[in-house]
Design a protein around this motif. Sequence first.
Motif, short mmCIF file in Angstrom:
data_model
loop_
_atom_site.label_atom_id
_atom_site.label_comp_id
_atom_site.label_asym_id
_atom_site.label_seq_id
_atom_site.Cartn_x
_atom_site.Cartn_y
_atom_site.Cartn_z
N ASN A 135 0.85 -1.20 0.00
CA ASN A 135 0.00 0.00 0.00
C ASN A 135 0.88 1.25 0.00
OD1 ASN A 135 0.67 0.68 2.72
ND2 ASN A 135 -1.01 -0.56 3.51
N ASN A 136 0.25 2.42 -0.08
CA ASN A 136 1.01 3.66 -0.26
C ASN A 136 1.94 3.97 0.91
OD1 ASN A 136 -1.08 4.26 1.51
ND2 ASN A 136 -1.84 6.02 0.37
N ARG A 137 1.50 3.64 2.14
CA ARG A 137 2.35 3.94 3.30
C ARG A 137 3.60 3.08 3.30
NH1 ARG A 137 -2.60 3.28 7.25
NH2 ARG A 137 -3.05 1.89 5.52
N VAL A 138 3.45 1.82 2.94
CA VAL A 138 4.61 0.94 2.82
C VAL A 138 5.53 1.44 1.72
CG1 VAL A 138 5.36 -1.39 2.21
CG2 VAL A 138 3.38 -1.08 3.70
N THR A 139 4.95 1.81 0.60
CA THR A 139 5.75 2.24 -0.56
C THR A 139 6.65 3.42 -0.22
OG1 THR A 139 4.04 1.47 -2.10
CG2 THR A 139 5.64 3.06 -2.94
N VAL A 140 6.12 4.41 0.50
CA VAL A 140 6.91 5.60 0.82
C VAL A 140 8.18 5.22 1.58
CG1 VAL A 140 6.94 7.70 2.22
CG2 VAL A 140 4.98 7.21 0.76
N THR A 141 8.06 4.32 2.56
CA THR A 141 9.25 3.91 3.31
C THR A 141 10.20 3.10 2.46
OG1 THR A 141 7.99 3.89 5.39
CG2 THR A 141 10.04 2.65 5.35
N VAL A 142 9.65 2.20 1.61
CA VAL A 142 10.50 1.39 0.74
C VAL A 142 11.31 2.30 -0.19
CG1 VAL A 142 10.55 -0.35 -1.08
CG2 VAL A 142 8.98 -0.62 0.84
N VAL A 143 10.67 3.32 -0.76
CA VAL A 143 11.38 4.25 -1.64
C VAL A 143 12.56 4.90 -0.91
CG1 VAL A 143 11.18 6.48 -2.82
CG2 VAL A 143 9.43 4.74 -3.16
N ARG A 144 12.34 5.31 0.33
CA ARG A 144 13.41 5.97 1.10
C ARG A 144 14.56 5.02 1.38
NH1 ARG A 144 9.15 9.06 5.06
NH2 ARG A 144 8.98 10.98 3.84
N VAL A 145 14.25 3.76 1.71
CA VAL A 145 15.31 2.80 1.99
C VAL A 145 16.10 2.48 0.72
CG1 VAL A 145 15.81 0.46 2.80
CG2 VAL A 145 14.04 1.80 3.93
N LEU A 146 15.38 2.28 -0.39
CA LEU A 146 16.06 1.92 -1.64
C LEU A 146 16.92 3.05 -2.16
CD1 LEU A 146 13.36 -0.14 -3.59
CD2 LEU A 146 15.18 -0.95 -2.07
N ALA A 147 16.54 4.29 -1.84
CA ALA A 147 17.33 5.44 -2.31
C ALA A 147 18.74 5.42 -1.74
CB ALA A 147 16.62 6.74 -1.91
N ALA A 148 18.91 4.80 -0.58
CA ALA A 148 20.22 4.74 0.06
C ALA A 148 20.94 3.41 -0.20
CB ALA A 148 20.08 4.96 1.56
N HIS A 149 20.30 2.52 -0.96
CA HIS A 149 20.90 1.20 -1.20
C HIS A 149 21.96 1.29 -2.29
CE1 HIS A 149 21.04 -3.07 -0.66
NE2 HIS A 149 20.75 -3.32 -1.93
N HIS A 150 22.94 0.40 -2.22
CA HIS A 150 24.10 0.50 -3.10
C HIS A 150 23.83 0.01 -4.52
CE1 HIS A 150 24.30 -3.62 -1.49
NE2 HIS A 150 24.88 -3.92 -2.63
#
Length: 330
Positions: A242-257
């Motif tokens: 859902n949208n709330r999960v997606t927002v956090t996933v986007v933030r985590v992936l932005a910092a992934h190598h």
Amino acid sequence: MKDVAARAGVGLKTVSRVVNSEPGVTADTERRVQEAIEALGFRRNDSARVLRKGRTASIGLVLEDLADPFYGPLNRAVEEVARAHGALLINGSSAEDPEREQELVLALCARRVDGLIVIPAGDDHRYLEPEIKAGVATVFVDRPAGRIDADAVLSDSFGGARSGTAHLVAHGHRRIGFIGDQPAIHTAAERLRGYRTALAEGGLTVDDRWISLGSTEPHRVEEAVLAMLGGPAPVTAIFSGNNRVTVTVVRVLAAHHRPVALVGFDDIELADLLEPGLTVVAQDAATLGRTAAERLFHRLDGAAEAPSQVVLGTRLIPRGSGEIPPPADG
């Protein structure tokens, strides 16, 4: 009303028709009555109208969380339909708490709303049976009622998750994570079922380490993402529930190598401005709300057919994140 009638030079029945938006009044007569109403500062006595007609011209809407962007368009659509029917909308948030949901629903019934639209938090709605029998029209939206027969308007959570996951499979991914809401929530369970079905149809075996259901709080979702990205065989793609999960996933992936493909259920604001743009399975919250409200007023107009369930389709919107290929060694 007598003063209005005297000033406009019409009978009391004509004033009543204008005030209650009933047919049978010419445009010129309606104009004269409205001018008299404005000049005299007349206000309709709704309490007397309730006693006379047995209706309050109000409906209740119980949401999960009014602060959630998904529910804004839904709430607005319900309000617009209610307004078109001359009704006031009263709403409240259950905070995904079944007891709070029941408390809100019964409080609205105590205030004699004509009907209810409920996004359920609980899975047992037998407490509503006396209210429904007493004439309170009720429609459930986003999730079906529990343990009673009632009208429901839903999005195709299963089909949407199936198509979103299949999209990742079609782009070469074989290790796809799923991060969703609480497993007891109907939409979360249906989206997990769609994810599992798509993997099975792609000839892939599901690893339980790829699945995480629970709170949508950021810290919980972040832990789930990091766990899936760690280890000797990390996921190369994620489907977020859902949208709330997606927002956090986007933030985590932005910092992934390394790049990780992502498809989210629910569109989010500025999704097209991310780099890459966010691929989503979009549902139409406004149409959900409008369809539920129209069904409610259909019931209030006297429709007596058996309760029915309407399932609205979803739409896959590719924008880039779901089209990232897996790494060469993945």
